[in-house]
Design a protein around this motif. Structure first.
Motif, PDB file in Angstrom:
ATOM      1  N   HIS A 233       0.883  -1.171   0.000  1.00 53.94           N
ATOM      2  CA  HIS A 233       0.000   0.000   0.000  1.00 53.94           C
ATOM      3  C   HIS A 233       0.912   1.210   0.000  1.00 53.94           C
ATOM      4  O   HIS A 233       2.123   1.076   0.124  1.00 53.94           O
ATOM      5  CB  HIS A 233      -0.852  -0.039   1.276  1.00 53.94           C
ATOM      6  N   TYR A 234       0.348   2.393  -0.128  1.00 55.56           N
ATOM      7  CA  TYR A 234       1.133   3.627  -0.068  1.00 55.56           C
ATOM      8  C   TYR A 234       2.315   3.575  -1.035  1.00 55.56           C
ATOM      9  O   TYR A 234       3.428   4.004  -0.715  1.00 55.56           O
ATOM     10  CB  TYR A 234       1.681   3.875   1.347  1.00 55.56           C
ATOM     11  N   SER A 235       2.102   3.006  -2.237  1.00 58.03           N
ATOM     12  CA  SER A 235       3.244   2.723  -3.102  1.00 58.03           C
ATOM     13  C   SER A 235       3.366   3.660  -4.294  1.00 58.03           C
ATOM     14  O   SER A 235       2.388   3.891  -4.997  1.00 58.03           O
ATOM     15  CB  SER A 235       3.133   1.302  -3.650  1.00 58.03           C
ATOM     16  N   PRO A 236       4.586   4.159  -4.539  1.00 58.72           N
ATOM     17  CA  PRO A 236       4.828   4.929  -5.755  1.00 58.72           C
ATOM     18  C   PRO A 236       5.040   3.971  -6.928  1.00 58.72           C
ATOM     19  O   PRO A 236       5.029   2.749  -6.750  1.00 58.72           O
ATOM     20  CB  PRO A 236       6.118   5.680  -5.438  1.00 58.72           C
ATOM     21  N   LYS A 237       5.269   4.523  -8.125  1.00 56.80           N
ATOM     22  CA  LYS A 237       5.532   3.670  -9.291  1.00 56.80           C
ATOM     23  C   LYS A 237       6.933   3.077  -9.216  1.00 56.80           C
ATOM     24  O   LYS A 237       7.177   1.962  -9.655  1.00 56.80           O
ATOM     25  CB  LYS A 237       5.385   4.478 -10.578  1.00 56.80           C
ATOM     26  N   ALA A 238       7.847   3.842  -8.660  1.00 58.28           N
ATOM     27  CA  ALA A 238       9.237   3.377  -8.550  1.00 58.28           C
ATOM     28  C   ALA A 238       9.317   2.163  -7.625  1.00 58.28           C
ATOM     29  O   ALA A 238       8.459   1.984  -6.758  1.00 58.28           O
ATOM     30  CB  ALA A 238      10.109   4.492  -7.982  1.00 58.28           C
ATOM     31  N   GLU A 239      10.344   1.354  -7.830  1.00 62.74           N
ATOM     32  CA  GLU A 239      10.596   0.262  -6.886  1.00 62.74           C
ATOM     33  C   GLU A 239      11.191   0.878  -5.609  1.00 62.74           C
ATOM     34  O   GLU A 239      12.079   1.735  -5.691  1.00 62.74           O
ATOM     35  CB  GLU A 239      11.605  -0.699  -7.519  1.00 62.74           C
ATOM     36  N   VAL A 240      10.663   0.471  -4.449  1.00 61.63           N
ATOM     37  CA  VAL A 240      11.177   1.028  -3.191  1.00 61.63           C
ATOM     38  C   VAL A 240      12.018  -0.032  -2.486  1.00 61.63           C
ATOM     39  O   VAL A 240      11.564  -1.159  -2.276  1.00 61.63           O
ATOM     40  CB  VAL A 240      10.011   1.476  -2.279  1.00 61.63           C
ATOM     41  N   LEU A 241      13.237   0.322  -2.149  1.00 66.72           N
ATOM     42  CA  LEU A 241      14.142  -0.608  -1.476  1.00 66.72           C
ATOM     43  C   LEU A 241      14.587   0.014  -0.159  1.00 66.72           C
ATOM     44  O   LEU A 241      14.837   1.218  -0.087  1.00 66.72           O
ATOM     45  CB  LEU A 241      15.350  -0.891  -2.368  1.00 66.72           C
TER      46      LEU A 241
END
Ligand code: TXA
Ligand code: MG
Length: 323
Positions: A233-241
């Motif tokens: 949830h709360y996710s941008p399009k970019a991959e989050v690491l």
């Protein structure tokens, strides 16, 4: 539809009338911006779901102007919940309570409980007060983003998220940057004890102090559905690491003490947890607007507000959508 930066009484009146006529009004709160509809108007509430692309069984929070309106929406309110309401409203806390007959299935997602909050932002409070003068009882307002995406913390982000879905009579009220930046703490008060089901700026420590409780209220897995309870949830399009060394071309969100490696794009430089919470969502959005592929986040460690920051970072970086 228009964004209005001037939130004069005249604009508030227009917005309250728009809500009463079944239109939608996105408005600022101290946590994030909400997409508001008359909580008694099924058609208006359904359009909130469709604009967000949100599954209809995910309940909405009813916003009210003061604790005096609580009995309209909830019943059999435990005394500890009343104490929390007195201590933290207006403010970043939502209480889940047994619903009154007025809280219909289209608001509660068919559950027997209802989420209620008194927000602290002056524009939100003015809108609620005016709406109630017109005979309104409460405004449902989920965060004004597409389902699963990052919540908006300013009016421009609301426009980017859902502007295209709004109608000619709908409004976006611009009340500046949300001061807290993360969604409200949700506290399940349907049992004999309080359970935090979504951490926020009203922290475990605040709750324990208010209730003179010695045992920690851990954020427990709950049977109650909260969309923030989904893994991703709360996710941008970019991959989050999270907690890795950023590489060339990556975006970076970290406390200011963490220095920016060469050729890494710094997206946020907060000095403390309050600033971290306030800036996190706009930094994720900025990463997307710069078309950055990977955003590396170095989370703050600790208690208090940092529990909420870490919760959102964990979900933003999750790879799977369903529990
Ligand atoms: O800070 C906030 O709470 C913002 C501002 C606009 O007030 N609103 C917000 O709404 O975050 P939303 O819909 O994006 O998230 C509300 C969460 C959802 O995860 C929903 O499932 C949960 O609250 N919720 C609402 N009513 C509930 C209920 N009756 N039982 C369980 N969870 C509920
Ligand atoms: Mg939301």
């Amino acid at each position: 539809m228009g964004i209005t930066t001037n939130c004069s009484q005249e604009v508030i009146d227009r917005a309250a009338n728009a809500l009463k006529s079944g239109h939608l009004v996105a408005f600022p709160t101290e946590t994030v911006y909400g997409l508001g509809a008359d909580a008694l108007n099924e058609k208006a509430v359904r359009s909130v779901y469709s604009i967000k692309g949100r599954p209809v069984n995910h309940p909405l929070i009813v916003h009210i102007s003061s604790i005096n309106q609580l009995d309209n929406w909830a019943t059999e309110i435990p005394s500890y919940a009343k104490k929390l309401a007195r201590d933290f409203w207006p403010g970043p806390m939502t209480l889940i309570l047994k619903r009154s007959v007025q809280a219909k299935d289209f608001v509660t997602g068919g559950q027997n409980c209802v989420g209620v909050r008194v927000p602290a932002h002056p524009v939100a409070l003015a809108l609620l007060a005016e709406f109630e003068k017109l005979g309104g009882m409460g405004i449902v307002a989920p965060s004004a983003n597409k389902f699963g995406a990052v919540s908006p913390t300013n009016a421009k982000a609301v426009f980017q998220e859902i502007g295209i879905g709004l109608g000619i009579n709908d409004l976006i009220l611009d009340g500046g940057q949300s001061s807290i930046g993360l969604e409200s703490t949700i506290i399940d008060c349907t049992n004999s004890y309080a359970t935090i089901i979504r951490p926020g700026a009203v922290t475990i420590e605040h709750v324990n102090k208010s209730l003179h409780s010695t045992k920690l209220n851990l954020v427990e897995k709950s049977q109650i559905r909260a969309s923030g309870g989904l893994v991703k949830h709360y996710s941008p399009k970019a991959e989050v690491l999270v907690n890795i060394v950023p590489k060339e071309g990556d975006g970076l969100i970290a406390l200011s003490e963490f220095k920016t490696p060469k050729n890494v794009i710094r997206l946020a430089n907060p000095n403390n947890s309050e600033e971290y919470a306030q800036i996190l969502y706009s930094a994720l959005r900025e990463g997307d607007s710069k078309a950055i592929k990977r955003i590396v986040i170095i989370p703050p460690n600790g208690d208090g507000l940092e529990v909420a920051i870490n919760d959102r970072i964990t979900k933003a970086s999750a790879k799977i959508i369903k529990k």
